[in-house]
Write a protein that holds these residues in place. Structure first.
Motif: not given
Ligand code: ATP
Ligand code: SF4
Ligand code: MG
Lengths: 304, 312
Positions: A56-59, A16-18, A8-12, A43-44
């Motif tokens: 930021r990315a998580s997962g 953006l990616v889930r 998962t990618v977030r900006a604040d 994602t890349a």
């Protein structure tokens, strides 16, 4: 070899990616397709640990035994350019304008322990391998003396220099003209180890990859072997994408997907495609899960 | 590269010639006749005429200009109408002092601005970086002479650690020379350093957003390593432009700082020349200042070419 789980990618506060999950086996070539703004580059970039500031990315994402997401820069750095490499979307700006091309190729090798002399010699060899003409001379030129296609090959030479296990290409050919594009693709198909190949050109994925991930609104909405997905798309977005491309038999070409991709954070809840989908129903207000072995899709009313 | 250098050199020569004409014409158009000034109001017309002949100011302007400019090329600035001493050596001495003052100020400015600006850029999202940019804003608002007076007050008057003014030639006493220049250098350098910090910060910030920095990190360089190896040289291009402009500003700033610290530099000579109505001296000093600015531009242009292969 690469195993991504719930990325998962977030900006604040904006997602953006889930919850993106996929695997790439050694030597496997996987395509990542979707319209502009669907989250392919992010994602890349999260796999490289090179997300823009404030994003930021998580997962989890594992390359072999090594974790790629959420680890400090210091630990990622020696993987980059050695185990995993990336060719970026913009060839014109990806090289340092003040440094000779050969030195920029050699750098990725000296950084990972090769001697200077060896790296220089191998840089020339690599430039030849990506089919650049007169590599000795070209190594001494500056990026502005090269065309876009030549620069993108230099990027490819850099990416391949340390023989990484995984190569990520983010629309490596979009900025190039058609003939150069074709050569470049052949080259990638020929030299690539395991490959994650991003594009929105369906014909290109079909030519280069074995498996495909379809992304929309920051999610993988469908995935599977190219042939199956392209011959029998199940998700309505994939169906629309294919219909809008030239891949369907002549005469049956459907109109393009209506509307346009919403801005980040403006996708509907439930199925992200629901505001553009001709089959949307009440049920689509709940998020469909990505299900299926091999050929998976996340749609309540799949095409058959 | 050679062609580029030759072109720049041609520009330098041509603009020096134009500057010579301009300076000469300007001084010639000023009211006041050196002979009349030298002899005072009660002089007889015959005496004035005789003196004019001796000065050579009775000749047509074109031949006067040719004489003056021809002399300049050979390093001869002529002889003062007022003090009857040759002007060249005076300017030479003073130029050395001013150059040391300005270059020292520049070095201090760079020593402040490069680390502070880079740091502020790298940490632009956290409080320390923001504090640095705010502090540089305050620095910019202070004129150099005020900084000088403040510094004198703190270090010379209060702490009595440094001399408040005066100049000792380095040949006489290197230690006194250094101590004497410290406050003038600081008062020029601190303010210019504050200005420069902002430019360094924005140049580094711009470079940090460049794709080739991301490429460098994709190769396996750390954030700072990428910035160091690929960023600083790129960032220095816009900074060199500002540096050139600042050197010119510093030359002017030096005139004031020389007054505050009683330093016998070019600025001091210029002000004395104006006060004493020594036209030829003023003309010489102005010419030297103009040529200095032209030379700075030339050096800036050459630096561009050295830094950026696209210009060669
Ligand atoms: N630094 C950022 N901050 C906030 N939002 C961002 C940032 N970078 C990208 N986005 C948003 O994230 C979404 C996905 O971006 P991404 O670059 O991954 O798209 P993409 O699929 O690669 O598209 P394209 O085909 O145009 O390259 C877009 O809506 C974009 O506006
Ligand atoms: S889940 Fe519903 S809205 Fe989404 S693609 Fe399938 S049918 Fe369309
Ligand atoms: Mg992209």
């Amino acid at each position: 070899m690469l195993s991504v789980e719930g990325l998962t990618v977030r900006a604040d506060a904006v997602e953006l990616v889930r919850e993106v999950s996929f695997d790439i086996a050694p030597g496997e070539r996987v395509g990542l397709i979707g319209e502009s703004g669907s989250g392919k580059s992010l994602t890349a970039l999260s796999l490289m640990g090179l997300l823009p500031e404030g994003v930021r990315a998580s997962g989890t994402a594992r390359l072999g035994e090594r974790e790629l997401v959420g680890v400090p820069e210091g630990r990622l750095k020696d993987l980059r350019g050695r185990e995993v490499s990336m060719v970026f979307q913009e060839p014109m700006t990806a090289l340092n304008p003040l440094m000779r091309v050969g030195a920029q190729v050699a750098e990725v090798m000296t950084l990972h322990g090769r001697s200077r002399a060896e790296a220089r010699a191998r840089a020339v060899e690599l430039l030849g391998r990506v089919r650049l003409p007169r590599p000795e001379q070209l190594a001494r030129s500056y990026p502005h003396q090269l065309s876009g296609g030549q620069r993108q090959r230099v990027m490819l030479a850099i990416a391949l220099a340390n023989e990484p296990g995984l190569l990520i290409c983010d629309e490596p050919t979009t900025a190039l003209d058609v003939t150069v594009q074709k050569q470049m693709l052949e080259l990638i198909a020929e030299v690539a180890p395991a490959l994650l190949f991003i594009t929105h050109d369906l014909a290109v994925v079909a030519a280069v990859c074995e498996r495909v991930l379809v992304m929309y609104g920051g999610r993988v909405v469908e995935s599977g072997p190219i042939r199956e997905v392209f011959a029998r798309p199940r998700h309505r977005y994939t169906e629309g994408l294919l219909a809008a491309s030239k891949l369907t038999p002549r005469g049956t070409r459907l109109p393009t997907i209506k509307g346009s991709v919403p801005a980040a954070g403006r996708f509907p809840d439930g199925c992200v495609f629901r505001n553009r989908c001709p089959y949307a129903s009440e049920k689509c207000q709940t998020e469909p899960a990505l299900t299926g072995d091999g050929h998976a899709y996340a749609c309540w009313h799949p095409a058959d | 590269m050679i062609l580029y250098l030759l072109k720049r050199l041609a520009v330098l020569v041509a603009s020096t010639a134009v500057a010579g004409v301009a300076v000469f014409a300007f001084m010639a158009l000023l009211p006041g006749d050196p002979a009349e000034i030298a002899l005072g109001v009660n002089a007889t017309p015959e005496a004035v005429a005789a003196l004019r002949e001796r000065f050579g100011t009775d000749r047509p302007p074109l031949s006067q200009f040719a004489d003056w400019f021809g002399g300049l090329i050979q390093g001869d600035f002529g002889t003062s109408y007022v003090t009857s001493s040759p002007i060249g050596p005076q300017i030479g001495d003073r130029l050395g002092v001013t150059a040391v003052l300005v270059l020292g100020g520049m070095v201090i400015a760079l020593l402040i601005a490069v680390p502070a600006g880079t740091f502020a850029a790298v940490h632009h999202r956290n409080p320390l970086g923001v504090t640095i940019s705010a502090a540089s804003q305050v620095g910019i608002a202070i004129p150099a002479f005020l900084a000088g007076i403040l510094l004198v007050f703190v270090f010379a008057v209060k702490a009595q650690a440094l001399p408040s003014g005066g100049y000792v030639p380095i040949a006489e006493d290197p230690r006194a020379w250094l101590l004497g220049l410290l406050l003038p250098w600081l008062s020029l350098g601190l303010v210019q350093g504050a200005v420069l910090t902002r430019y360094v910060r924005s140049a580094v910030l711009d470079v940090m957003r460049e794709d080739y920095l991301r490429t460098a990190r994709a190769k396996g360089r750390g954030r700072m390593g990428a910035l160091w190896r690929h960023g600083l040289r790129n960032a220095s291009i816009p900074v060199v432009t500002v540096l050139g402009l600042q050197l010119a500003t510093l030359l002017v700033g030096a005139v004031v700082v020389e007054r505050v610290f009683v330093i016998p530099g070019l600025g001091d000579l210029l002000l004395n020349g104006v006060a004493g109505r020594d036209l030829l001296l003023v003309q010489g000093v102005v010419m030297v200042l103009v040529v200095a600015v032209l030379l700075i531009n030339f050096v800036v242009d050459v630096t561009y070419a050295v830094l950026d292969p696209r210009l060669r």
